[in-house]
Design a protein around this motif. Structure first.
Motif, mmCIF file in Angstrom:
data_model
loop_
_atom_site.group_PDB
_atom_site.id
_atom_site.type_symbol
_atom_site.label_atom_id
_atom_site.label_comp_id
_atom_site.label_asym_id
_atom_site.label_seq_id
_atom_site.Cartn_x
_atom_site.Cartn_y
_atom_site.Cartn_z
ATOM 1 N N PHE A 23 10.399 12.241 30.842
ATOM 2 C CA PHE A 23 9.335 13.129 31.573
ATOM 3 C C PHE A 23 9.595 14.467 31.169
ATOM 4 O O PHE A 23 8.456 15.133 31.104
ATOM 5 C CB PHE A 23 9.946 13.246 33.213
ATOM 6 C CG PHE A 23 9.661 12.034 33.869
ATOM 7 C CD1 PHE A 23 8.084 11.546 33.950
ATOM 8 C CD2 PHE A 23 10.419 11.194 34.379
ATOM 9 C CE1 PHE A 23 7.908 10.363 34.417
ATOM 10 C CE2 PHE A 23 10.307 9.945 35.171
ATOM 11 C CZ PHE A 23 8.930 9.427 35.268
ATOM 12 N N LYS A 26 6.883 13.906 28.261
ATOM 13 C CA LYS A 26 5.629 14.107 28.745
ATOM 14 C C LYS A 26 5.001 15.477 29.281
ATOM 15 O O LYS A 26 3.840 15.864 29.077
ATOM 16 C CB LYS A 26 5.424 13.072 30.180
ATOM 17 C CG LYS A 26 5.674 11.765 29.840
ATOM 18 C CD LYS A 26 4.558 10.984 29.497
ATOM 19 C CE LYS A 26 3.669 10.798 30.723
ATOM 20 N NZ LYS A 26 2.517 10.028 30.382
ATOM 21 N N VAL A 27 5.849 16.280 29.915
ATOM 22 C CA VAL A 27 5.410 17.653 30.142
ATOM 23 C C VAL A 27 5.263 18.658 29.111
ATOM 24 O O VAL A 27 4.280 19.244 29.119
ATOM 25 C CB VAL A 27 6.532 18.038 31.264
ATOM 26 C CG1 VAL A 27 6.298 19.518 31.326
ATOM 27 C CG2 VAL A 27 6.494 17.374 32.472
#
Length: 52
Positions: A23, A26-27
């Motif tokens: 994550f 992804k960010v």
């Protein structure tokens, strides 16, 4: 600590670290969205224009 507990702990920590890394990736790699110009969207509001 017995072997089963050690394997469980390492597996759990591995899964949590994997999710966090995924994550974060992804960010940090997402493309920024085109933001609308807030001034041009509020041109028809006369209340704000009077304050100027």
């Amino acid at each position: 600590m017995n072997t089963e507990a050690l394997v469980t702990m390492l597996l759990t920590q591995g899964i949590v670290v994997s999710f966090a890394a995924y994550f974060f990736y992804k960010v940090l790699t997402i493309k920024p969205k085109q933001e609308p110009d807030s001034f041009s969207e509020n041109d028809d509001e006369t209340e704000r224009q009077k304050e100027k």
